[in-house]
Design a protein around this motif. Sequence first.
Motif, PDB file in Angstrom:
ATOM      1  N   ARG A   3       0.838  -1.206   0.000  1.00 16.74           N
ATOM      2  CA  ARG A   3       0.000   0.000   0.000  1.00 16.74           C
ATOM      3  C   ARG A   3       0.870   1.251   0.000  1.00 16.74           C
ATOM      4  O   ARG A   3       0.594   2.213  -0.709  1.00 16.74           O
ATOM      5  N   MET A   4       1.954   1.229   0.789  1.00 20.32           N
ATOM      6  CA  MET A   4       2.858   2.372   0.816  1.00 20.32           C
ATOM      7  C   MET A   4       3.561   2.528  -0.523  1.00 20.32           C
ATOM      8  O   MET A   4       3.745   3.644  -1.004  1.00 20.32           O
ATOM      9  N   GLN A   5       3.939   1.428  -1.139  1.00 21.85           N
ATOM     10  CA  GLN A   5       4.593   1.488  -2.439  1.00 21.85           C
ATOM     11  C   GLN A   5       3.646   2.085  -3.478  1.00 21.85           C
ATOM     12  O   GLN A   5       4.044   2.925  -4.283  1.00 21.85           O
ATOM     13  N   ARG A   6       2.389   1.675  -3.449  1.00 23.63           N
ATOM     14  CA  ARG A   6       1.402   2.216  -4.379  1.00 23.63           C
ATOM     15  C   ARG A   6       1.211   3.718  -4.153  1.00 23.63           C
ATOM     16  O   ARG A   6       1.175   4.502  -5.100  1.00 23.63           O
ATOM     17  N   SER A   7       1.124   4.122  -2.903  1.00 23.93           N
ATOM     18  CA  SER A   7       0.964   5.550  -2.589  1.00 23.93           C
ATOM     19  C   SER A   7       2.170   6.354  -3.032  1.00 23.93           C
ATOM     20  O   SER A   7       2.035   7.443  -3.598  1.00 23.93           O
ATOM     21  N   LEU A   8       3.351   5.834  -2.769  1.00 19.63           N
ATOM     22  CA  LEU A   8       4.581   6.518  -3.149  1.00 19.63           C
ATOM     23  C   LEU A   8       4.677   6.666  -4.666  1.00 19.63           C
ATOM     24  O   LEU A   8       5.027   7.727  -5.176  1.00 19.63           O
ATOM     25  N   MET A  54      11.169  -3.817  14.933  1.00 20.55           N
ATOM     26  CA  MET A  54      12.115  -3.160  14.024  1.00 20.55           C
ATOM     27  C   MET A  54      11.445  -2.858  12.689  1.00 20.55           C
ATOM     28  O   MET A  54      11.608  -1.768  12.126  1.00 20.55           O
ATOM     29  N   LEU A  55      10.703  -3.826  12.171  1.00 22.13           N
ATOM     30  CA  LEU A  55      10.010  -3.616  10.903  1.00 22.13           C
ATOM     31  C   LEU A  55       8.939  -2.539  11.021  1.00 22.13           C
ATOM     32  O   LEU A  55       8.765  -1.715  10.126  1.00 22.13           O
ATOM     33  N   SER A  56       8.236  -2.539  12.123  1.00 20.65           N
ATOM     34  CA  SER A  56       7.203  -1.534  12.359  1.00 20.65           C
ATOM     35  C   SER A  56       7.810  -0.132  12.425  1.00 20.65           C
ATOM     36  O   SER A  56       7.277   0.823  11.845  1.00 20.65           O
ATOM     37  N   ALA A  57       8.929   0.002  13.110  1.00 20.12           N
ATOM     38  CA  ALA A  57       9.614   1.300  13.191  1.00 20.12           C
ATOM     39  C   ALA A  57      10.102   1.729  11.811  1.00 20.12           C
ATOM     40  O   ALA A  57      10.011   2.909  11.451  1.00 20.12           O
ATOM     41  N   GLY A  58      10.596   0.797  11.028  1.00 18.52           N
ATOM     42  CA  GLY A  58      11.035   1.113   9.671  1.00 18.52           C
ATOM     43  C   GLY A  58       9.887   1.582   8.797  1.00 18.52           C
ATOM     44  O   GLY A  58      10.024   2.532   8.029  1.00 18.52           O
ATOM     45  N   MET A  59       8.746   0.923   8.898  1.00 22.56           N
ATOM     46  CA  MET A  59       7.565   1.329   8.127  1.00 22.56           C
ATOM     47  C   MET A  59       7.105   2.730   8.541  1.00 22.56           C
ATOM     48  O   MET A  59       6.733   3.545   7.710  1.00 22.56           O
ATOM     49  N   ARG A  60       7.133   3.004   9.824  1.00 21.84           N
ATOM     50  CA  ARG A  60       6.720   4.323  10.315  1.00 21.84           C
ATOM     51  C   ARG A  60       7.670   5.403   9.793  1.00 21.84           C
ATOM     52  O   ARG A  60       7.239   6.464   9.347  1.00 21.84           O
ATOM     53  N   GLU A  61       8.958   5.120   9.818  1.00 24.31           N
ATOM     54  CA  GLU A  61       9.953   6.080   9.317  1.00 24.31           C
ATOM     55  C   GLU A  61       9.753   6.327   7.822  1.00 24.31           C
ATOM     56  O   GLU A  61       9.795   7.463   7.355  1.00 24.31           O
ATOM     57  N   LEU A  62       9.527   5.272   7.083  1.00 23.09           N
ATOM     58  CA  LEU A  62       9.276   5.404   5.652  1.00 23.09           C
ATOM     59  C   LEU A  62       8.032   6.252   5.403  1.00 23.09           C
ATOM     60  O   LEU A  62       8.038   7.146   4.557  1.00 23.09           O
ATOM     61  N   SER A  63       6.984   5.988   6.150  1.00 21.63           N
ATOM     62  CA  SER A  63       5.760   6.763   6.004  1.00 21.63           C
ATOM     63  C   SER A  63       5.973   8.234   6.332  1.00 21.63           C
ATOM     64  O   SER A  63       5.467   9.114   5.626  1.00 21.63           O
ATOM     65  N   ASN A  64       6.746   8.523   7.357  1.00 24.96           N
ATOM     66  CA  ASN A  64       7.013   9.912   7.736  1.00 24.96           C
ATOM     67  C   ASN A  64       7.731  10.668   6.617  1.00 24.96           C
ATOM     68  O   ASN A  64       7.444  11.838   6.374  1.00 24.96           O
ATOM     69  N   HIS A  65       8.662  10.012   5.977  1.00 24.59           N
ATOM     70  CA  HIS A  65       9.447  10.681   4.926  1.00 24.59           C
ATOM     71  C   HIS A  65       8.768  10.653   3.567  1.00 24.59           C
ATOM     72  O   HIS A  65       9.027  11.500   2.720  1.00 24.59           O
ATOM     73  N   MET A  66       7.898   9.700   3.364  1.00 18.77           N
ATOM     74  CA  MET A  66       7.197   9.591   2.101  1.00 18.77           C
ATOM     75  C   MET A  66       6.275  10.783   1.888  1.00 18.77           C
ATOM     76  O   MET A  66       6.149  11.304   0.783  1.00 18.77           O
ATOM     77  N   LEU A  67       5.643  11.222   2.941  1.00 21.35           N
ATOM     78  CA  LEU A  67       4.654  12.296   2.824  1.00 21.35           C
ATOM     79  C   LEU A  67       5.261  13.680   3.043  1.00 21.35           C
ATOM     80  O   LEU A  67       4.553  14.668   2.968  1.00 21.35           O
TER      81      LEU A  67
END
Length: 68
Positions: A3-8, A54-67
């Motif tokens: 979903r994040m990849q599609r949004s990005l 660790m994966l959850s923190a990585g996803m959150r970081e990616l989401s923060n920078h994606m937007l």
Amino acid sequence: LYRMQRSLTGLALTDAGGSQSFAEQWLAKRAQHVDICQQMFAELQAFETLDLAMLSAGMRELSNHMLA
């Protein structure tokens, strides 16, 4: 993650306005955020095993920078 990849991808295409070199423009415009995310991925890859936290923190970081 998909979903994040599609949004990005959607954000990149929208920002590009149909330009042929949209990927280069989008990456250059967000170079600082891309660098931070690449560093985070490199750090995660350095671990032999990853846990859910660790994966959850990585996803959150990616989401923060994606937007950003």
